[in-house]
Design a protein around this motif. Structure first.
Motif, PDB file in Angstrom:
ATOM      1  N   ALA A 196       0.813  -1.223   0.000  1.00 50.76           N
ATOM      2  CA  ALA A 196       0.000   0.000   0.000  1.00 50.76           C
ATOM      3  C   ALA A 196       0.848   1.275   0.000  1.00 50.76           C
ATOM      4  O   ALA A 196       0.319   2.352   0.279  1.00 50.76           O
ATOM      5  N   ASN A 197       2.124   1.150  -0.318  1.00 54.65           N
ATOM      6  CA  ASN A 197       3.018   2.302  -0.246  1.00 54.65           C
ATOM      7  C   ASN A 197       2.523   3.460  -1.103  1.00 54.65           C
ATOM      8  O   ASN A 197       2.362   4.582  -0.622  1.00 54.65           O
ATOM      9  N   ILE A 198       2.277   3.192  -2.376  1.00 55.31           N
ATOM     10  CA  ILE A 198       1.913   4.268  -3.290  1.00 55.31           C
ATOM     11  C   ILE A 198       0.553   4.859  -2.947  1.00 55.31           C
ATOM     12  O   ILE A 198       0.323   6.065  -3.068  1.00 55.31           O
ATOM     13  N   ALA A 233      -0.208   8.605  -1.829  1.00 56.31           N
ATOM     14  CA  ALA A 233      -1.217   9.384  -2.556  1.00 56.31           C
ATOM     15  C   ALA A 233      -2.221  10.026  -1.598  1.00 56.31           C
ATOM     16  O   ALA A 233      -2.701  11.141  -1.843  1.00 56.31           O
ATOM     17  N   SER A 234      -2.526   9.345  -0.503  1.00 55.97           N
ATOM     18  CA  SER A 234      -3.465   9.919   0.472  1.00 55.97           C
ATOM     19  C   SER A 234      -2.870  11.149   1.151  1.00 55.97           C
ATOM     20  O   SER A 234      -3.584  12.119   1.436  1.00 55.97           O
ATOM     21  N   ALA A 236      -3.187  13.855  -1.488  1.00 54.22           N
ATOM     22  CA  ALA A 236      -4.578  14.271  -1.671  1.00 54.22           C
ATOM     23  C   ALA A 236      -5.051  15.153  -0.526  1.00 54.22           C
ATOM     24  O   ALA A 236      -5.865  16.063  -0.729  1.00 54.22           O
ATOM     25  N   GLY A 237      -4.543  14.901   0.677  1.00 52.60           N
ATOM     26  CA  GLY A 237      -4.950  15.721   1.809  1.00 52.60           C
ATOM     27  C   GLY A 237      -4.589  17.178   1.667  1.00 52.60           C
ATOM     28  O   GLY A 237      -5.251  18.054   2.253  1.00 52.60           O
ATOM     29  N   ASN A 238      -3.556  17.479   0.865  1.00 58.56           N
ATOM     30  CA  ASN A 238      -3.159  18.872   0.662  1.00 58.56           C
ATOM     31  C   ASN A 238      -4.149  19.647  -0.185  1.00 58.56           C
ATOM     32  O   ASN A 238      -4.108  20.885  -0.202  1.00 58.56           O
ATOM     33  N   PHE A 239      -5.022  18.934  -0.913  1.00 59.81           N
ATOM     34  CA  PHE A 239      -5.955  19.603  -1.815  1.00 59.81           C
ATOM     35  C   PHE A 239      -7.346  19.759  -1.206  1.00 59.81           C
ATOM     36  O   PHE A 239      -8.246  20.257  -1.873  1.00 59.81           O
TER      37      PHE A 239
END
Length: 283
Positions: free
Chosen positions: A109-111, A115-116, A119-122
């Protein structure tokens, strides 16, 4: 592919650059100049409408003394320190550990985990206002230091992890593998091998996060309401009275509030620039 140096540009481009640069700097500095002038004016000067002229009477010592004796500015500054320092330490420490795991450990689940964080920055922070406020009330930390500390650690984690992960990726895997062959534990590898190599990045990230948290105004209004825990950004707005605003004190308080981030930047300037340019050159 890359823009050429201004020294190699044409005469018109150089003339435009040399004309636009000082004009842009002056326009950018105008609000700061206005605040600085207001902070040393007398109330009579302000009431007379002398906003941009030379102050008729310099009130430097009086205004900056009064802002501490007649307002809770000292308490606001202390609150900001008690909120910002633990939040910076928590965000940088957790993001460095997370960035190391995402950069050097290979798991399924690294990538997706990385990515999470991105995504949190947006996510617009305004839509989190009501849920975050309700959570702080549910856990009994509303209107406390912990409300802002916990929120800033959580909210800054995405950007900080992205920042640190990209630096740690550049560390050669051979260094870590050599330490493992020697029987060094994973935590000691992180502490004695990885951290010294990313020290400039840690300094740059700490300065950035300190500035973000210190200058926060939105969450200081949402999550606290009493003077006992209110940080300096929200405290400045509280200096405005119901019928009369003492703009000379508000301006003096704004200058005082801006000094810690500026002082930190100049203190850490060498490490800050080194951290931002780390890996930008070859060799």
């Amino acid at each position: 592919m890359f823009p050429q140096p201004i020294q190699k540009a044409g005469r018109f481009t150089q003339l435009s650059y040399r004309t636009a640069l000082p004009v842009s700097i002056i326009l950018w500095l105008l609000p700061l100049i206005a605040v600085m002038l207001t902070s040393i004016r007398s109330i009579e000067d302000i009431n007379a409408g002398n906003y941009w002229g030379i102050p008729s009477e310099l009130m430097i010592i009086e205004n900056y003394t009064q802002v501490f004796t007649s307002t809770p500015m000292g308490q606001y500054l202390l609150n900001s320190i008690l909120i910002t320092l633990p939040a910076v330490f928590g965000a940088v420490a957790l993001s460095t550990l997370a960035g190391y795991a995402l950069a050097k450990y290979k798991f399924r689940a690294n990538i997706w985990l990385f990515a999470s964080f991105i995504a949190g920055n947006f996510v617009p922070f305004q839509i989190l206002m009501i849920p975050v406020r309700d959570l702080t009330i549910t856990f009994g930390i509303y209107d406390t230091y912990w409300a802002l500390i916990v929120f800033h650690v959580a909210f800054q984690a995405g950007f900080c992890t992205l920042f640190m992960r990209n630096f740690i990726v550049g560390i050669p895997d051979a260094l870590i593998e050599a330490a493992r062959v020697e029987g060094v534990s994973e935590f000691k590898i992180f502490w004695y091998v990885v951290l010294p190599l990313v020290r400039p990045a840690l300094a740059a990230l700490s300065v950035l996060v300190f500035t973000f948290i210190w200058n926060d105004f939105f969450w200081a209004l949402v999550l606290v309401q009493s003077d006992e825990v209110r940080p300096v950004t929200a405290g400045l707005s509280a200096l405005k009275g119901q019928w009369l605003a003492s703009w000379q004190y508000i301006s003096a308080g704004a200058i005082v509030a801006a000094l810690p981030p500026v002082a930190l930047f100049f203190t850490m300037q060498r490490h800050f620039i080194a951290g931002l340019t780390l890996g930008a050159t070859k060799g």
